[in-house]
Design an enzyme around this catalytic site. Structure first.
Site, PDB file in Angstrom:
ATOM      1  N   ALA A  85      -7.101 -13.731   0.089  1.00  0.00           N
ATOM      2  CA  ALA A  85      -7.765 -12.487  -0.332  1.00  0.00           C
ATOM      3  C   ALA A  85      -7.844 -12.336  -1.851  1.00  0.00           C
ATOM      4  O   ALA A  85      -8.173 -13.282  -2.558  1.00  0.00           O
ATOM      5  CB  ALA A  85      -7.086 -11.298   0.329  1.00  0.00           C
TER       6      ALA A  85
ATOM      7  N   HIS B 105       0.803  -1.228   0.000  1.00  0.00           N
ATOM      8  CA  HIS B 105       0.000   0.000   0.000  1.00  0.00           C
ATOM      9  C   HIS B 105       0.835   1.278   0.000  1.00  0.00           C
ATOM     10  O   HIS B 105       0.607   2.171  -0.803  1.00  0.00           O
ATOM     11  CB  HIS B 105      -0.922   0.012   1.242  1.00  0.00           C
ATOM     12  CG  HIS B 105      -1.900  -1.114   1.248  1.00  0.00           C
ATOM     13  ND1 HIS B 105      -3.261  -0.935   1.177  1.00  0.00           N
ATOM     14  CD2 HIS B 105      -1.722  -2.464   1.310  1.00  0.00           C
ATOM     15  CE1 HIS B 105      -3.878  -2.114   1.200  1.00  0.00           C
ATOM     16  NE2 HIS B 105      -2.957  -3.055   1.283  1.00  0.00           N
TER      17      HIS B 105
ATOM     18  N   ASN C 137       0.242  -5.799  -6.843  1.00  0.00           N
ATOM     19  CA  ASN C 137       1.419  -5.071  -7.329  1.00  0.00           C
ATOM     20  C   ASN C 137       2.325  -5.994  -8.127  1.00  0.00           C
ATOM     21  O   ASN C 137       2.814  -5.622  -9.204  1.00  0.00           O
ATOM     22  CB  ASN C 137       2.199  -4.449  -6.163  1.00  0.00           C
ATOM     23  CG  ASN C 137       1.392  -3.355  -5.507  1.00  0.00           C
ATOM     24  OD1 ASN C 137       1.078  -2.357  -6.123  1.00  0.00           O
ATOM     25  ND2 ASN C 137       1.025  -3.562  -4.253  1.00  0.00           N
ATOM     26  N   SER C 138       2.543  -7.187  -7.606  1.00  0.00           N
ATOM     27  CA  SER C 138       3.397  -8.142  -8.324  1.00  0.00           C
ATOM     28  C   SER C 138       2.797  -8.473  -9.687  1.00  0.00           C
ATOM     29  O   SER C 138       3.510  -8.542 -10.698  1.00  0.00           O
ATOM     30  CB  SER C 138       3.566  -9.421  -7.505  1.00  0.00           C
ATOM     31  OG  SER C 138       4.257  -9.133  -6.320  1.00  0.00           O
TER      32      SER C 138
ATOM     33  N   ASP D 227      -7.282   5.152   1.947  1.00  0.00           N
ATOM     34  CA  ASP D 227      -7.123   3.752   1.561  1.00  0.00           C
ATOM     35  C   ASP D 227      -8.381   2.992   1.973  1.00  0.00           C
ATOM     36  O   ASP D 227      -8.740   2.958   3.159  1.00  0.00           O
ATOM     37  CB  ASP D 227      -5.880   3.178   2.269  1.00  0.00           C
ATOM     38  CG  ASP D 227      -5.495   1.806   1.736  1.00  0.00           C
ATOM     39  OD1 ASP D 227      -6.388   1.052   1.328  1.00  0.00           O
ATOM     40  OD2 ASP D 227      -4.286   1.494   1.742  1.00  0.00           O
TER      41      ASP D 227
HETATM   42  N1  UDP Z   1       8.724  -6.688  -3.618  1.00  0.00           N
HETATM   43  C1  UDP Z   1      10.049  -6.308  -3.822  1.00  0.00           C
HETATM   44  N2  UDP Z   1      11.018  -7.214  -3.605  1.00  0.00           N
HETATM   45  C2  UDP Z   1      10.785  -8.491  -3.220  1.00  0.00           C
HETATM   46  C3  UDP Z   1       9.440  -8.897  -3.028  1.00  0.00           C
HETATM   47  C4  UDP Z   1       8.432  -7.964  -3.253  1.00  0.00           C
HETATM   48  O1  UDP Z   1      10.316  -5.163  -4.183  1.00  0.00           O
HETATM   49  O2  UDP Z   1      11.721  -9.247  -3.036  1.00  0.00           O
HETATM   50  C5  UDP Z   1       7.671  -5.696  -3.860  1.00  0.00           C
HETATM   51  C6  UDP Z   1       7.009  -5.949  -5.182  1.00  0.00           C
HETATM   52  O3  UDP Z   1       7.718  -5.289  -6.210  1.00  0.00           O
HETATM   53  C7  UDP Z   1       5.603  -5.401  -4.954  1.00  0.00           C
HETATM   54  C8  UDP Z   1       5.392  -5.540  -3.461  1.00  0.00           C
HETATM   55  O4  UDP Z   1       6.654  -5.829  -2.889  1.00  0.00           O
HETATM   56  O5  UDP Z   1       5.535  -4.046  -5.343  1.00  0.00           O
HETATM   57  C9  UDP Z   1       4.453  -6.677  -3.103  1.00  0.00           C
HETATM   58  O6  UDP Z   1       3.163  -6.255  -3.341  1.00  0.00           O
HETATM   59  P1  UDP Z   1       2.008  -7.274  -3.739  1.00  0.00           P
HETATM   60  O7  UDP Z   1       0.762  -6.478  -3.895  1.00  0.00           O
HETATM   61  O8  UDP Z   1       2.398  -8.082  -4.903  1.00  0.00           O
HETATM   62  O9  UDP Z   1       1.907  -8.288  -2.558  1.00  0.00           O
HETATM   63  P2  UDP Z   1       1.798  -8.130  -0.967  1.00  0.00           P
HETATM   64  O10 UDP Z   1       3.160  -8.043  -0.485  1.00  0.00           O
HETATM   65  O11 UDP Z   1       1.013  -6.903  -0.674  1.00  0.00           O
HETATM   66  O12 UDP Z   1       1.103  -9.388  -0.598  1.00  0.00           O
END
Ligand code: UDP
Length: 484
Positions: A398, A20, A379-380, A124
């Site tokens: 989720a 976020h 995001n991924s 948010d």
């Molecule tokens: N991320 C990163 N490096 C890593 C793992 C994750 O920069 O080794 C970043 C990734 O680029 C993304 C975020 O962490 O922007 C993860 O967001 P996502 O919505 O995919 O999953 P969440 O962590 O919220 O479950």
């Protein structure tokens, strides 16, 4: 600094988590570019982590129209857990941080920096406090959801699914049966693709179900909504959302939109804001690998798995014969923190590179990466879409459940391994997505989608246009004090 009457001043308040804060900071950067004044709220704990791990933060904090403000998250100071369950964190903030937030939003005396009053809150949607207090003090709210449009729409329909008797699922339900109550998704959305709390709910008074039901009830009052997606990816779902919330802006992929402006002549780049220390050694390792030969494996910032699941992935990857770069967070395995690489892994190092946290956007853009084994967090997913890298999705909870269904069956840019975690399946999927005949088709579709993403953020593209409409909207509500 002198106060300018009617000057737009936007307060942005994200849920304090990796998925976020960096995303909403990108929005803040875009607003700054349009000349808006920004107060960005973080909890103290997350702010400390950001400062520790993001060298690009201090330059941002020094800009004249930008400031960070922090509030406590209500958890005990000595709570050293690497990750707090999201529901617990949300409850703590809602019940214990109301007053500090209210003081920031509508201070009793003069603003210490002599800034003008807040004219608009970008709240948010996952953090009810952010909009509840804004509404109480009469400041217009625009909702921001960091999820996909498809997940937002499914969540939005949950009260209807409950009313229609589709959830809770009946005893012995067939999880492959289609869900009828989410308009536009009747032909492909199965029970198993709904967020995991729907599976777990036994009665309509289930806590998880109730909390989503309540959050959705508030979202239903939203007069305006921002989503990090783009028309060519989720146009049909966005049309459904707009039938309920007509003012919906699709600005994604935000990390690319920010780059559009950087290309056009520089700003602070905050694309690299992060909550963990990056290990860049993997970039050197990637440089020495052949094109499209590496499976990048990462399950985001909060997902956990059992040790058995970890080992199934491990063996599946090794058995596939492909090279891999794996982000093994120290808290990835349930109940264990700081665990090193499993002993079994030691013998496979020549084909694998392991890091605790990778520069993911850069990794996905590297020519050596051939596919992304992901939990399908939004995001991924969006970063993979933008880089044109096909995915293998293993959703944990989720919105990931529905994202992965769209990846495999709607956009056709990857495979969905939902509810399966066996080494033979991992091996088969890796081969399918990396080498077999299907791989070429997936790659072509993924590259086409990446091109559409690039066009949407370029001058004149749909996200670019929505961004300027949003800025106009904020200026309008700031000058007349109410929603357009
Ligand atoms: N991320 C990163 N490096 C890593 C793992 C994750 O920069 O080794 C970043 C990734 O680029 C993304 C975020 O962490 O922007 C993860 O967001 P996502 O919505 O995919 O999953 P969440 O962590 O919220 O479950």
């Amino acid at each position: 600094m002198a106060e300018v009457a009617g000057e737009p001043h936007v307060l942005i308040f994200p849920f304090p988590a990796q998925g976020h804060v960096p995303t909403m900071l990108k929005l803040a950067e875009l607003f700054l570019l349009a000349g808006l004044r920004i107060t960005f709220i973080n909890t103290e704990r997350i702010h400390r982590r950001l400062l520790l791990n993001s060298p690009t933060l201090p330059p941002l904090a020094r800009l004249p129209r930008f400031r960070f403000r922090t509030i406590p998250d209500g958890l005990p100071e000595d709570d050293r857990r690497a990750s707090v369950p999201l529901q617990e964190l949300e409850e703590s903030i809602r019940t214990r941080s109301r007053e500090p937030y209210r003081d920031l939003l509508a201070p009793a005396g003069r603003d210490p920096d002599e800034w003008p009053s807040v004219t608009c809150v970008v709240a948010d949607g996952s953090l009810p406090l952010s909009w509840e207090v804004a509404e109480e003090v009469g400041i217009p709210v625009i909702f921001f959801r960091t999820s996909s449009a498809c997940a937002f729409w499914a969540y939005y329909r949950i009260p209807d699914l409950i009313k229609g008797g589709e959830i809770p699922f009946p005893e012995e339900a067939d999880w492959d049966e289609k869900v009828r109550g989410v308009p536009g998704m009747e032909s492909f959305l199965r029970r198993r693709d709904l967020p995991s709390f729907c599976r777990n709910a036994k009665t309509t008074s289930d806590r998880g179900l109730q909390s989503v039901d309540n959050a959705t009830a508030s979202t239903r009052r939203a007069r305006a909504l921002i989503l990090n997606t783009f028309e060519s990816l989720e146009g049909p779902v966005l049309s459904h959302i707009r039938s309920a919330i007509p003012i919906t802006y699709a600005l994604g992929p935000l990390h690319l939109l920010v780059k559009t402006f950087e290309n056009g002549g520089s700003f602070v780049t905050i694309n690299s804001v992060r909550l963990s220390q990056e290990d860049r050694s993997c970039m050197t390792w990637l440089d020495s690998q052949p094109p499209r030969s590496v499976v990048y494996v990462s399950f985001g910032s909060v997902a956990v798995m059992s040790r058995e699941e970890l080992m199934e992935f491990w063996h599946g990857l090794v058995d596939s014969g492909e090279r891999f770069l794996w982000v093994l967070r120290s808290d990835l395995v349930e109940g264990k923190t700081g665990e090193a690489v499993p002993a079994e892994a030691e013998g496979t190092r020549e084909r694998g590179c392991i890091v605790g946290w990778a520069p993911q956007e850069e990794v996905l853009s590297h020519p050596a990466v051939g596919c992304f084994l992901t939990h399908s967090g939004w995001n991924s997913t969006l970063e993979s879409v933008s880089a044109g890298v096909p995915m293998i999705c293993w959703p944990c909870f989720a919105d990931q459940q529905i994202n992965s269904r769209f990846v495999s069956d709607v956009w056709r840019i990857g495979a969905d391994m939902k509810d399966k975690c066996e080494r033979s399946i991992v091996e088969k999927m890796v081969r399918d997505v990396m080498v077999r005949e299907r791989a070429e088709r997936l790659r072509t579709s993924a590259m086409e989608m990446a091109e559409l993403a690039r066009r949407s953020v370029a001058k004149g593209g749909s996200s670019y246009r929505d961004y300027w409409s949003l800025v106009e909207h904020i200026r309008a509500i700031s000058s007349n004090g109410q929603q357009k």
